[in-house]
Design a protein around this motif. Structure first.
Motif, PDB file in Angstrom:
ATOM      1  N   GLY A   1      10.599  21.639  -5.891  1.00 23.24           N
ATOM      2  CA  GLY A   1      11.106  21.040  -4.756  1.00 23.24           C
ATOM      3  C   GLY A   1      10.452  19.848  -4.194  1.00 23.24           C
ATOM      4  O   GLY A   1      11.141  18.879  -4.069  1.00 23.24           O
ATOM      5  N   ILE A   2       9.110  19.987  -3.964  1.00 23.50           N
ATOM      6  CA  ILE A   2       8.303  18.676  -3.671  1.00 23.50           C
ATOM      7  C   ILE A   2       8.461  17.851  -4.675  1.00 23.50           C
ATOM      8  O   ILE A   2       8.344  16.475  -4.441  1.00 23.50           O
ATOM      9  CB  ILE A   2       6.742  19.091  -3.284  1.00 23.50           C
ATOM     10  N   ALA A   3       8.255  18.055  -5.941  1.00 20.68           N
ATOM     11  CA  ALA A   3       8.091  17.195  -7.085  1.00 20.68           C
ATOM     12  C   ALA A   3       9.341  16.238  -7.082  1.00 20.68           C
ATOM     13  O   ALA A   3       9.556  15.149  -7.353  1.00 20.68           O
ATOM     14  CB  ALA A   3       7.921  17.953  -8.287  1.00 20.68           C
ATOM     15  N   LEU A   4      10.512  17.176  -7.057  1.00 21.61           N
ATOM     16  CA  LEU A   4      11.899  16.465  -6.954  1.00 21.61           C
ATOM     17  C   LEU A   4      12.011  15.684  -5.737  1.00 21.61           C
ATOM     18  O   LEU A   4      12.537  14.301  -5.675  1.00 21.61           O
ATOM     19  CB  LEU A   4      12.864  17.412  -7.269  1.00 21.61           C
ATOM     20  N   LEU A   5      11.719  16.122  -4.771  1.00 19.45           N
ATOM     21  CA  LEU A   5      11.657  15.141  -3.547  1.00 19.45           C
ATOM     22  C   LEU A   5      10.598  13.870  -3.447  1.00 19.45           C
ATOM     23  O   LEU A   5      11.287  12.692  -2.969  1.00 19.45           O
ATOM     24  CB  LEU A   5      11.163  16.028  -2.235  1.00 19.45           C
ATOM     25  N   ALA A   6       9.426  14.179  -4.099  1.00 17.61           N
ATOM     26  CA  ALA A   6       8.808  12.976  -4.354  1.00 17.61           C
ATOM     27  C   ALA A   6       9.128  11.796  -5.200  1.00 17.61           C
ATOM     28  O   ALA A   6       9.398  10.723  -4.899  1.00 17.61           O
ATOM     29  CB  ALA A   6       7.269  13.125  -4.888  1.00 17.61           C
ATOM     30  N   GLY A   7       9.992  12.257  -6.347  1.00 12.08           N
ATOM     31  CA  GLY A   7      10.678  11.324  -7.154  1.00 12.08           C
ATOM     32  C   GLY A   7      11.697  10.647  -6.455  1.00 12.08           C
ATOM     33  O   GLY A   7      12.032   9.483  -6.685  1.00 12.08           O
ATOM     34  N   ALA A   8      12.657  11.445  -5.691  1.00 12.18           N
ATOM     35  CA  ALA A   8      13.680  10.758  -4.832  1.00 12.18           C
ATOM     36  C   ALA A   8      13.101   9.704  -3.681  1.00 12.18           C
ATOM     37  O   ALA A   8      13.868   8.840  -3.809  1.00 12.18           O
ATOM     38  CB  ALA A   8      14.528  11.772  -4.441  1.00 12.18           C
ATOM     39  N   MET A   9      12.101  10.098  -3.148  1.00 16.22           N
ATOM     40  CA  MET A   9      11.508   9.251  -2.168  1.00 16.22           C
ATOM     41  C   MET A   9      11.004   8.189  -2.968  1.00 16.22           C
ATOM     42  O   MET A   9      11.000   6.907  -2.339  1.00 16.22           O
ATOM     43  CB  MET A   9      10.632  10.007  -1.169  1.00 16.22           C
ATOM     44  N   LEU A  10      10.499   8.168  -3.921  1.00 15.31           N
ATOM     45  CA  LEU A  10       9.933   7.081  -4.641  1.00 15.31           C
ATOM     46  C   LEU A  10      10.918   6.080  -5.012  1.00 15.31           C
ATOM     47  O   LEU A  10      10.937   4.718  -4.895  1.00 15.31           O
ATOM     48  CB  LEU A  10       9.172   7.337  -5.863  1.00 15.31           C
TER      49      LEU A  10
ATOM     50  N   ALA B   1       0.943  -1.102  -0.123  1.00 13.33           N
ATOM     51  CA  ALA B   1       0.082  -0.025  -0.089  1.00 13.33           C
ATOM     52  C   ALA B   1       0.615   1.110  -0.094  1.00 13.33           C
ATOM     53  O   ALA B   1       0.501   2.251  -0.734  1.00 13.33           O
ATOM     54  CB  ALA B   1      -0.937   0.001   1.188  1.00 13.33           C
ATOM     55  N   VAL B   2       1.931   1.206   0.899  1.00 10.86           N
ATOM     56  CA  VAL B   2       2.854   2.475   0.889  1.00 10.86           C
ATOM     57  C   VAL B   2       3.499   2.663  -0.439  1.00 10.86           C
ATOM     58  O   VAL B   2       3.603   3.858  -1.031  1.00 10.86           O
ATOM     59  CB  VAL B   2       3.838   2.237   1.908  1.00 10.86           C
ATOM     60  N   SER B   3       3.900   1.587  -1.090  1.00  9.57           N
ATOM     61  CA  SER B   3       4.633   1.575  -2.329  1.00  9.57           C
ATOM     62  C   SER B   3       3.622   2.296  -3.236  1.00  9.57           C
ATOM     63  O   SER B   3       4.017   3.048  -4.139  1.00  9.57           O
ATOM     64  CB  SER B   3       4.891   0.174  -2.636  1.00  9.57           C
ATOM     65  N   ARG B   4       2.447   1.813  -3.475  1.00 10.16           N
ATOM     66  CA  ARG B   4       1.536   2.492  -4.425  1.00 10.16           C
ATOM     67  C   ARG B   4       0.935   3.786  -4.036  1.00 10.16           C
ATOM     68  O   ARG B   4       0.769   4.552  -4.902  1.00 10.16           O
ATOM     69  CB  ARG B   4       0.299   1.488  -4.470  1.00 10.16           C
ATOM     70  N   LEU B   5       1.119   4.131  -2.878  1.00 10.05           N
ATOM     71  CA  LEU B   5       0.732   5.491  -2.534  1.00 10.05           C
ATOM     72  C   LEU B   5       1.752   6.372  -2.745  1.00 10.05           C
ATOM     73  O   LEU B   5       1.709   7.529  -3.347  1.00 10.05           O
ATOM     74  CB  LEU B   5       0.513   5.539  -1.019  1.00 10.05           C
ATOM     75  N   LYS B   6       3.041   5.892  -2.764  1.00 10.74           N
ATOM     76  CA  LYS B   6       4.181   6.683  -3.130  1.00 10.74           C
ATOM     77  C   LYS B   6       4.237   6.917  -4.770  1.00 10.74           C
ATOM     78  O   LYS B   6       4.650   7.964  -5.414  1.00 10.74           O
ATOM     79  CB  LYS B   6       5.715   6.166  -2.935  1.00 10.74           C
ATOM     80  N   LEU B   7       3.501   5.868  -5.762  1.00 17.53           N
ATOM     81  CA  LEU B   7       3.451   6.134  -7.010  1.00 17.53           C
ATOM     82  C   LEU B   7       2.464   7.460  -7.411  1.00 17.53           C
ATOM     83  O   LEU B   7       2.872   8.163  -8.005  1.00 17.53           O
ATOM     84  CB  LEU B   7       3.107   4.863  -7.606  1.00 17.53           C
TER      85      LEU B   7
ATOM     86  N   HIS C   1      13.329   1.138  -3.972  1.00 18.48           N
ATOM     87  CA  HIS C   1      14.615   0.302  -3.796  1.00 18.48           C
ATOM     88  C   HIS C   1      14.558  -0.620  -2.646  1.00 18.48           C
ATOM     89  O   HIS C   1      15.184  -1.964  -2.765  1.00 18.48           O
ATOM     90  CB  HIS C   1      15.654   1.412  -3.829  1.00 18.48           C
ATOM     91  N   PHE C   2      13.831  -0.167  -1.744  1.00 16.69           N
ATOM     92  CA  PHE C   2      14.115  -1.237  -0.391  1.00 16.69           C
ATOM     93  C   PHE C   2      12.917  -1.998  -0.285  1.00 16.69           C
ATOM     94  O   PHE C   2      12.930  -3.285   0.036  1.00 16.69           O
ATOM     95  CB  PHE C   2      14.165  -0.306   1.118  1.00 16.69           C
ATOM     96  N   PHE C   3      11.896  -1.840  -0.637  1.00 17.63           N
ATOM     97  CA  PHE C   3      10.474  -2.610  -0.811  1.00 17.63           C
ATOM     98  C   PHE C   3      10.747  -3.683  -1.826  1.00 17.63           C
ATOM     99  O   PHE C   3      10.231  -4.675  -1.435  1.00 17.63           O
ATOM    100  CB  PHE C   3       9.366  -1.575  -1.019  1.00 17.63           C
ATOM    101  N   ARG C   4      11.346  -3.325  -3.013  1.00 18.79           N
ATOM    102  CA  ARG C   4      11.510  -4.421  -3.742  1.00 18.79           C
ATOM    103  C   ARG C   4      12.351  -5.700  -3.354  1.00 18.79           C
ATOM    104  O   ARG C   4      12.374  -6.645  -4.090  1.00 18.79           O
ATOM    105  CB  ARG C   4      12.158  -4.072  -5.025  1.00 18.79           C
ATOM    106  N   ARG C   5      13.149  -5.489  -2.071  1.00 21.19           N
ATOM    107  CA  ARG C   5      13.921  -6.336  -1.743  1.00 21.19           C
ATOM    108  C   ARG C   5      13.483  -7.209  -0.371  1.00 21.19           C
ATOM    109  O   ARG C   5      13.847  -8.165   0.078  1.00 21.19           O
ATOM    110  CB  ARG C   5      15.396  -5.887  -1.425  1.00 21.19           C
TER     111      ARG C   5
END
Length: 153
Positions: A51-60, A13-19, A65-69
């Motif tokens: 800045g918010i858009a760039l931060l959202a992309g970096a956080m995604l 759910a968190v992964s999809r919310l980040k998307l 990266h971690f959730f896929r593992r």
């Protein structure tokens, strides 16, 4: 089934919310630039939105990266020669890997201690590392788990 992580649904759910968050912020950037060019919004709003858009992309990228593992479930076939490992994809969907048990390193071979909270799932034939936790997850079949990963004590 030899192992399950009950929190994998939350990670999904968190992964999809980040998307969704990243998509929304990226969609908002062009209108803000348009209104800035028209003189309707100040530069502060443009820089803040960018800045918010760039931060959202970096956080995604970081979160995925971690959730896929993170391993959600592991299954051992009846012949106990193949391990099915389920984990998340970038999009938050389930992906299954089928690994020969002989290719999976035991907990001792990975350098981990059985008492650690997060353990590595490594293979001899690949540098890819997945992670699972016997602390937060649940070993359903102790004998099957020990057949693959060795003794937990």
């Amino acid at each position: 089934m030899i192992y399950t992580l009950p929190y994998i649904k939350h990670l999904r759910a968190v992964s999809r919310l980040k998307l969704l968050q990243t998509a929304v912020t990226v969609v908002l950037v062009p209108p803000v630039y348009f209104f800035y060019v028209q003189g309707d919004v100040p530069f502060f709003l443009v820089s803040y939105t960018t800045g918010i858009a760039l931060l959202a992309g970096a956080m995604l990228y970081t979160v995925s990266h971690f959730f896929r593992r993170v391993v959600g479930m592991m299954y051992l076939d009846p012949s106990q020669t193949t391990l099915k490992v389920s984990h998340l994809t970038f999009w938050g969907r389930r992906h299954d890997l089928y690994l020969p048990v002989s290719d999976v390193m035991t907990i001792g071979d990975t350098g981990d201690s059985a008492k650690e909270t997060i353990l590595k799932l490594k293979r001899y034939s690949s540098p890819q590392t997945l992670y699972f936790s016997t602390h937060y997850g649940r070993v359903v079949d102790q004998l099957g788990f020990e057949k693959v990963f060795g003794n937990l004590k």
